[in-house]
Design an enzyme around this catalytic site. Structure first.
Site, short mmCIF file in Angstrom:
data_model
loop_
_atom_site.label_atom_id
_atom_site.label_comp_id
_atom_site.label_asym_id
_atom_site.label_seq_id
_atom_site.Cartn_x
_atom_site.Cartn_y
_atom_site.Cartn_z
CB VAL A 55 -6.63 2.45 -6.27
CG1 VAL A 55 -5.91 1.99 -7.53
CG2 VAL A 55 -6.59 1.36 -5.20
CD GLU A 66 0.47 -7.01 -12.74
OE1 GLU A 66 1.02 -7.50 -13.73
OE2 GLU A 66 0.14 -7.70 -11.74
CB ILE A 82 2.53 -8.07 -6.35
CG1 ILE A 82 2.50 -7.81 -4.85
CG2 ILE A 82 3.57 -9.13 -6.69
CD1 ILE A 82 2.01 -9.00 -4.03
CE LYS A 132 -7.82 -8.95 -4.99
NZ LYS A 132 -7.53 -8.50 -3.62
N GLY A 179 -4.17 -1.03 -0.87
CA GLY A 179 -3.80 0.33 -0.47
C GLY A 179 -3.09 1.09 -1.58
#
Ligand code: HSE
Length: 327
Positions: A14, A129, A136, A205, A303
């Site tokens: 990332v 985010e 997304i 999440k 990813g």
């Protein structure tokens, strides 16, 4: 033109992709925002990561203080992961007037108030985010574009690793172990994939989604949770024979009395259900708002695509920092 200095901690999947996007699309971003920026410092000790992304050795450090206590950085990206020491590092950065961007859902879910409180107290931003749904942009949409709605439900597929495993086992005949190994090689899985396959990452999440949609802070260990470790190829075949697919779903909804119910669990979905065709590392998040109705967000949830959401947060902060010529 104003100049914003950015630090990146960690050049793994990332952090590395964040570095690449900020470098590759620099002209476009600068033209689009009217803001000049520089990746000013990178915290990384692995030479292979430094070489892979072609980072100028002059901006690389192995000393965290040069990032989190720097008086020449405006924004720091935490892309190392885990709970500590990075939680303390993010707080220290904010105490030094540096805004923080992170995909670290485990740390945010466990200490939401601590991070947001530190941001408020120090007059900086804390943006996350990328913590749900990878690339997304649904959290910003929930917080901004959909902010006029009373949310009634949120659900979805929010773990790329388990969705990859279920897709590969169900559709391509891979074993659980083969599919997990593949997901790890592609950079989707957590350092300890137990968090993925036991539904812990999903619970983290869901905590964040529920906080933003319902303003209720329900910690991950309070969420009823089942992972995918007990799912066999026979289960997937039996579901397919009934015209269904098995997906690891997060769900939260308000009942008529206004009580919130929530869970993480493998769920059989009819093949024509929109979430049934979300495959591999793709994620989808469904929200139902009283004004907008149902909205679905779909894209790569794990990813390198995650770097896109981090860069979006960086640009958001850059714009705020430069409003009215503050920088
Ligand atoms: N391990 C996570 C996943 C990474 O597979 O979805 C993205 O949060």
């Amino acid at each position: 033109m104003s100049k914003i200095n950015i630090g990146i901690m960690g050049l793994g999947t990332v952090g590395g992709s964040t570095y690449d996007i900020l470098t590759k699309n620099r002209d476009l971003i600068t033209a689009r925002t009217g803001i000049d920026y520089e990746i000013h410092r990178v915290l990384e000790i692995k030479q292979e990561n430094i070489l892979k992304h072609g980072v100028d050795p002059a901006i690389v450090t192995d000393q965290v203080e040069k990032v989190i206590e720097a008086d020449d950085l405006d924004i720091v990206v935490e892309a190392i992961g885990g709970m500590e020491p990075v939680s303390t590092w993010m707080i220290t950065a904010m105490e030094h007037g540096i805004s923080v961007v992170t995909p670290n859902k485990a740390a945010i879910a466990a200490q939401y108030d601590r991070f947001l409180g530190a941001a408020e107290k120090n007059g900086v931003q804390f943006r996350y985010e990328a913590s749900v749904g990878g690339g997304i942009p649904e959290l910003t949409a929930i917080m901004e574009s959909l902010a006029g709605n009373r949310f009634l439900a949120v659900s979805g597929i929010v773990n790329g690793t388990t969705n990859y495993i279920l897709t590969q086992m169900g559709d391509f005949g891979l074993s659980y172990e083969e599919a997990l190994k593949d997901a790890q090689a592609k950079g989707f899985a957590e350092k300890d994939p137990t968090a993925d396959v036991e539904g812990i990452d999903c619970a983290n999440k869901l905590t964040i989604l529920m906080k933003l949609c319902f303003d209720q802070y329900i910690k991950p260990d309070q969420i009823p949770r089942t992972g995918i470790t007990q799912i066999t190829k026979a289960d997937l075949d039996a579901a397919a024979a009934k015209g269904c697919r098995v997906k690891l779903l997060v769900q939260a909804k308000l009942d008529e009395a206004g009580k919130l119910t929530y869970s993480v669990a493998p769920t059989e979905l009819p093949k024509d259900h929109p979430l049934a065709s979300v495959n591999n590392e793709f994620n989808a998040i469904y929200v139902t708002g009283d004004a907008v109705g149902e909205v679905m967000f779909y894209g790569k949830g794990a990813g390198p695509a995650t770097g896109s959401a981090i860069v979006g947060d960086i640009l958001h902060i850059m714009r705020d920092l430069t409003i009215g010529g503050r920088k």
